[in-house]
Design a protein around this motif. Structure first.
Motif, mmCIF file in Angstrom:
data_model
loop_
_atom_site.group_PDB
_atom_site.id
_atom_site.type_symbol
_atom_site.label_atom_id
_atom_site.label_comp_id
_atom_site.label_asym_id
_atom_site.label_seq_id
_atom_site.Cartn_x
_atom_site.Cartn_y
_atom_site.Cartn_z
ATOM 1 N N ARG A 49 0.833 -1.196 0.000
ATOM 2 C CA ARG A 49 0.000 0.000 0.000
ATOM 3 C C ARG A 49 0.869 1.248 0.000
ATOM 4 N N GLU A 79 -0.842 8.340 -1.960
ATOM 5 C CA GLU A 79 -0.580 9.265 -3.062
ATOM 6 C C GLU A 79 -1.273 10.595 -2.820
ATOM 7 N N ARG A 90 -3.655 3.482 -1.960
ATOM 8 C CA ARG A 90 -3.952 2.526 -3.033
ATOM 9 C C ARG A 90 -2.912 1.417 -3.027
ATOM 10 N N GLU A 91 -3.210 0.348 -3.701
ATOM 11 C CA GLU A 91 -2.289 -0.773 -3.839
ATOM 12 C C GLU A 91 -1.293 -0.487 -4.966
ATOM 13 N N ALA A 92 -0.081 -0.946 -4.772
ATOM 14 C CA ALA A 92 0.959 -0.804 -5.797
ATOM 15 C C ALA A 92 1.822 -2.067 -5.787
ATOM 16 N N ASP A 93 2.607 -2.243 -6.824
ATOM 17 C CA ASP A 93 3.474 -3.416 -6.906
ATOM 18 C C ASP A 93 4.579 -3.344 -5.861
ATOM 19 N N ALA A 115 4.591 4.720 2.459
ATOM 20 C CA ALA A 115 4.337 3.445 1.790
ATOM 21 C C ALA A 115 4.776 2.308 2.689
#
Length: 603
Positions: free
Chosen positions: A2, A5, A18-21, A96
């Motif tokens: 997570r 942003e 939001r989700e991210a790699d 993050a």
């Protein structure tokens, strides 16, 4: 993973999770599993669009430049021994769960420094070290710190006072001035002239700070809280012999930053964390900074801590793990735990005595108190920040737990968090067992281990109902028990003769007292135990509640009535959960053992 942003320039509400790699380290890099991320006032300004021409910030972007956590993976050319180590680092995109950091910039954390405290100290500590070094303070130097209630200001107050300076801390709020005084400030109202002025505000306040700088003194004008540094006339400064040092003193090369930050993190400085909230509350952290009401630093928590075990056994099987912060589902509430109760059933589960399958890893602890940290869908009648307590299915020894909203109770103001956390299990058990015994007004009730949590609640409830209470307990607890109205009896041989006839017995000790207890009452149906598994051999009821949450109305009615007093026998930090279990298993205590969690940080 997570991330947070800034989806556009604007108010705190533009910060979204939001989700991210997951990240992959490049040559010379590591991936840090972020536990805590620093929040700077300049980041709140950049979020609005201020400074975009020089910062390069363009939405969407992930704010955050300082983190503390554990190295997850290492790239090419990096010593693999870094993996798993506790570190702090300067990064890009620190809001993050993961961040990339250059290995040359990593700072190994001293063992006694927690992740939130390290994140809070990383950047302001480096700046403070640089400013103090340049100030060349002497014992007796008169020093003024403006913006003294902020993260950097408070560190400057502490370091200047430690150097022997006479420090005046200028801050707007009473709480900020009080904190500065606790860290060594001698005064909070600027008067006279100062040899050294640290201006963390800028603007009009900075101009006033210049006026208060003594001839021949030094003004460090690094603050931009009012939108710009202090406006100082160079000719006037030269005429008064005042040296003005600007932002350059707190702007570093990577090598210089690492050196200053490492010194700060190992200097024994007291970080002031005024707000510590999970990533999904980043907007709240920015709003707190902008309100200027925050004392000290704000940090974001990307991970939580939980006490868990992976095998049955001695207390040493307990470990303190870093775990994801849970998100509440429909009808659930997330609690930032302040305190968690320790009960005998906890170590019985841990030892495998309760024939409960071990799900790896298993949490421990059934009762908590704290503040509401997040609300799940459909939850009504509760609000974030509200003090609460209640019983959880398991895993209460953690920084954050989920609980069904229907199981929550509002914490009365008269109870501390420690006292509230000590009540749910003992209260539910006491109410249940008294009902099972059917003891009535005018009868005589014997309670074994009356000085323990369940015993104390049961005794006080019985006394309030006109029942005479006699109880076995260690002699050191007798005076307290007499104050409650209990007739104490010393443990050991001959206890039954010392007790005399009774109408009912509640055994909370498990000390092999059932046979004599049945003889005292003349009827095994008049004896209930919560601690002796041999109950069936004596025809005695073994009373056990479910491992799930209890009905809050039972606990709430007792607590709201105000008739129950629960002493706190000992408190332990979360890091010493094994010691808390060990004492619970072998100690003879008055009241309850409580574990204090990370949410000792302000929420």
């Amino acid at each position: 993973m997570r991330i947070v942003e800034a989806t556009s320039f604007g108010g705190p509400e533009v910060l979204r999770v939001r989700e991210a790699d997951d990240l992959t380290p490049g040559p010379g890099q590591v991936v840090v599993g972020v536990v805590a991320a620093d929040v700077l006032s300049v980041e709140a300004q950049l979020r609005t669009g201020w400074g975009a021409e020089w910062s390069g910030a363009r939405p969407p972007f992930v704010p955050g430049t300082g983190v503390a956590g554990r190295v997850l993976s290492a790239g090419e050319g990096v010593d693999p021994s870094w993996v798993g180590r506790r570190v702090a680092a300067s990064v890009s995109g620190g809001y993050a769960e993961q961040a990339l950091a250059d290995v040359d910039g990593l700072i190994a954390l001293p063992g006694e420094l927690g992740f939130p405290e390290a994140a809070a100290l990383l950047q302001v500590g480096a700046a403070a070290m640089s400013l103090i070094e340049a100030a060349e303070l002497n014992p007796g130097s008169r020093v003024l710190v403006t913006g003294a209630g902020g993260g950097l200001g408070l560190v400057l107050v502490e370091l200047a006072a430690a150097a022997g300076a006479e420090v005046t801390a200028s801050a707007t709020a009473v709480a900020k001035r009080q904190r500065a005084e606790r860290l060594g400030a001698a005064h909070t109202e600027p008067k006279g002239a100062y040899d050294v002025v640290f201006d963390g505000v800028g603007g009009e306040m900075g101009a006033r700070a210049f006026e208060l700088t003594a001839p021949g003194g030094r003004l460090f004008a690094y603050g931009v809280m009012e939108g710009s540094p202090a406006a100082v006339d160079p000719e006037l400064a030269a005429a008064r012999g005042i040296t003005v040092i600007g932002m350059e003193q707190v702007q570093f090369t990577p090598e210089r930053f690492r050196a200053m930050a490492e010194r700060a993190l190992n200097a024994g400085i007291t970080p002031t964390v005024g707000l510590a909230v999970p990533l999904d509350r980043a907007a709240e952290a920015h709003a707190a900074i902008e309100s200027r009401a925050l004392v000290g630093k704000a940090v974001l928590l990307a991970r939580s801590r939980a006490v868990r075990y992976r095998e049955f056994g001695e207390p040493d099987v307990l470990s303190l793990d870093e775990v994801p912060i849970p998100s509440p589902g429909p009808g659930q509430v997330r609690i930032a735990v302040r305190a968690a109760g320790v009960n005998a059933i906890d170590w019985k589960f841990r030892r495998g005595f309760m024939v409960v399958p071990l799900e790896e890893p298993a949490g421990t602890g059934l009762e908590v108190s704290g503040t509401i940290d997040a609300l799940g869908e459909g939850v009504e009648g509760w609000s974030v920040g509200q003090p609460v307590f209640g019983r959880v299915a398991t895993g209460g020894l953690a920084d954050h737990v989920l609980i069904e909203a229907a199981e929550l109770l509002a914490k009365p103001e008269r109870l501390s968090f420690e006292e509230a956390a000590a009540l749910p299990v003992a209260t539910e058990t006491a109410v249940r067992t008294l009902a099972e015994l059917g003891v009535e007004r005018g009868q005589r009730l014997l309670i074994h281990a009356v000085a323990g949590g369940v015993g104390l609640v049961a005794a006080q409830l019985a006394l309030s109902r006109g029942i005479e209470v006699v109880g076995t307990a260690s002699e050191g607890h007798h005076a307290f028990l007499r104050e409650l109205g209990v007739t104490p009896v010393t443990y050991g041989e001959g206890w039954a003769e010392r007790t005399g006839p009774v109408d009912a017995v509640l055994d909370a000790s498990g000390r092999g007292v059932l046979a004599d207890s049945v003889r005292l009452t003349g009827d095994p149906a008049r004896v209930v135990t919560i601690a002796d598994p041999s109950a069936g051999e004596h025809g005695v009821l073994f009373s056990s509640g479910s491992s799930g949450p209890s009905a809050p109305s039972v606990v709430g009615e007792v607590v709201d009535g105000g008739a129950v007093r629960m002493p706190i026998a000992r408190t332990f930090p979360l890091e010493r959960a094994a010691d808390a279990h060990r004492l619970s298993e072998h100690g003879h205590l008055l009241g309850k053992i409580v574990v204090i969690t990370e949410a000792g940080l302000p929420q």
